[in-house]
Scaffold this motif. Structure first.
Motif, short mmCIF file in Angstrom:
data_model
loop_
_atom_site.label_atom_id
_atom_site.label_comp_id
_atom_site.label_asym_id
_atom_site.label_seq_id
_atom_site.Cartn_x
_atom_site.Cartn_y
_atom_site.Cartn_z
N ASN A 160 -16.45 4.93 95.26
CA ASN A 160 -18.32 5.61 95.67
C ASN A 160 -18.11 4.83 97.20
OD1 ASN A 160 -20.78 6.23 96.12
ND2 ASN A 160 -21.01 5.26 94.31
N GLN A 162 -21.09 6.16 99.47
CA GLN A 162 -22.20 7.14 99.40
C GLN A 162 -23.64 6.40 99.31
OE1 GLN A 162 -20.07 9.06 97.70
NE2 GLN A 162 -18.78 9.36 98.61
N ASP A 163 -23.11 5.76 98.06
CA ASP A 163 -25.08 4.88 97.79
C ASP A 163 -24.93 3.40 98.60
OD1 ASP A 163 -24.97 6.47 95.36
OD2 ASP A 163 -24.31 5.26 93.89
#
Length: 208
Positions: A160, A162-163
């Motif tokens: 991840n 993206q965060d």
């Protein structure tokens, strides 16, 4: 949603949850490898809670991190649903264990569960190396730096990127890792091992 009469649970850990967050993601509970959460948002919230461990996190903080720009009521409901799904998932690991607790609008992990992550281990080892270097205990410092170096298996939470909070955490990690490489390189350069020093310098350039 307040937990068990609002009382804090006993502080001595009874179970161990290990999670590898550098490079390949993996998790085990009391020695048994467990499957990862299939939902990216739930996994991100779970990792965020893990990194904070028993430190209480305000509900509003989680809402701001994971539902930024969303109306307060909607964000609150989304957080409540996410925590409920996480608790349901975690119950499969241990039906008798309450993993995520809530007290005074703060979420935190149960003190009955000892959380061990490779990221925290890396950070601890790197800090110890810096302390030893400041004390001019260079041989021990190199040993600690080398240990931390071997712990680094890749980006933080590679599943991840993206965060925003993950990007920030990874940027901080990479800067610390580059500093570690630089100090190892300097040590070898000052002690007659230029080839090793150059090798670590090349690793720094690959991260830029």
């Amino acid at each position: 949603e307040e937990d068990h009469k609002g009382n804090m649970p006993p502080s001595s850990p009874e179970s161990v949850l290990r999670m590898s967050l550098l490079g390949e993601l993996s998790m085990s509970y009391n020695g048994q490898v467990i499957e990862q959460l299939p939902n990216r948002k739930l996994l991100s919230i779970w990792v965020y809670l893990l990194l904070n461990g028993n430190k209480p996190i305000r509900r509003d903080t989680l809402m701001e991190v994971f539902w930024k720009g969303v109306g307060k009521n909607s964000a609150k409901n989304s957080l409540h649903n996410a925590i409920s799904k996480l608790r349901k998932y975690l119950k499969q690991l241990d039906p008798d264990q309450e993993f995520i607790l809530l007290k005074r609008d703060c979420y935190y992990l149960s003190p009955k569960v000892q959380v061990l992550t490779d990221l925290n281990a890396f950070t601890t080892k790197a800090k110890e190396a810096v302390r030893r270097a400041h004390e001019k205990d260079l041989e021990v410092a190199l040993s600690q730096y080398s240990h931390a170096y071997r712990m680094y298996k890749g980006p933080f939470f590679a599943h991840n990127q993206q965060d925003d909070w993950v990007v920030e955490e990874n940027a901080y990690l990479v800067e610390n890792y580059k500093l570690l490489l630089d100090r190892i390189s300097h040590y070898y350069s000052n002690n007659g091992n230029p080839d090793l020093a150059i090798g670590f310098c090349k690793e720094i350039l690959q991260l830029d």
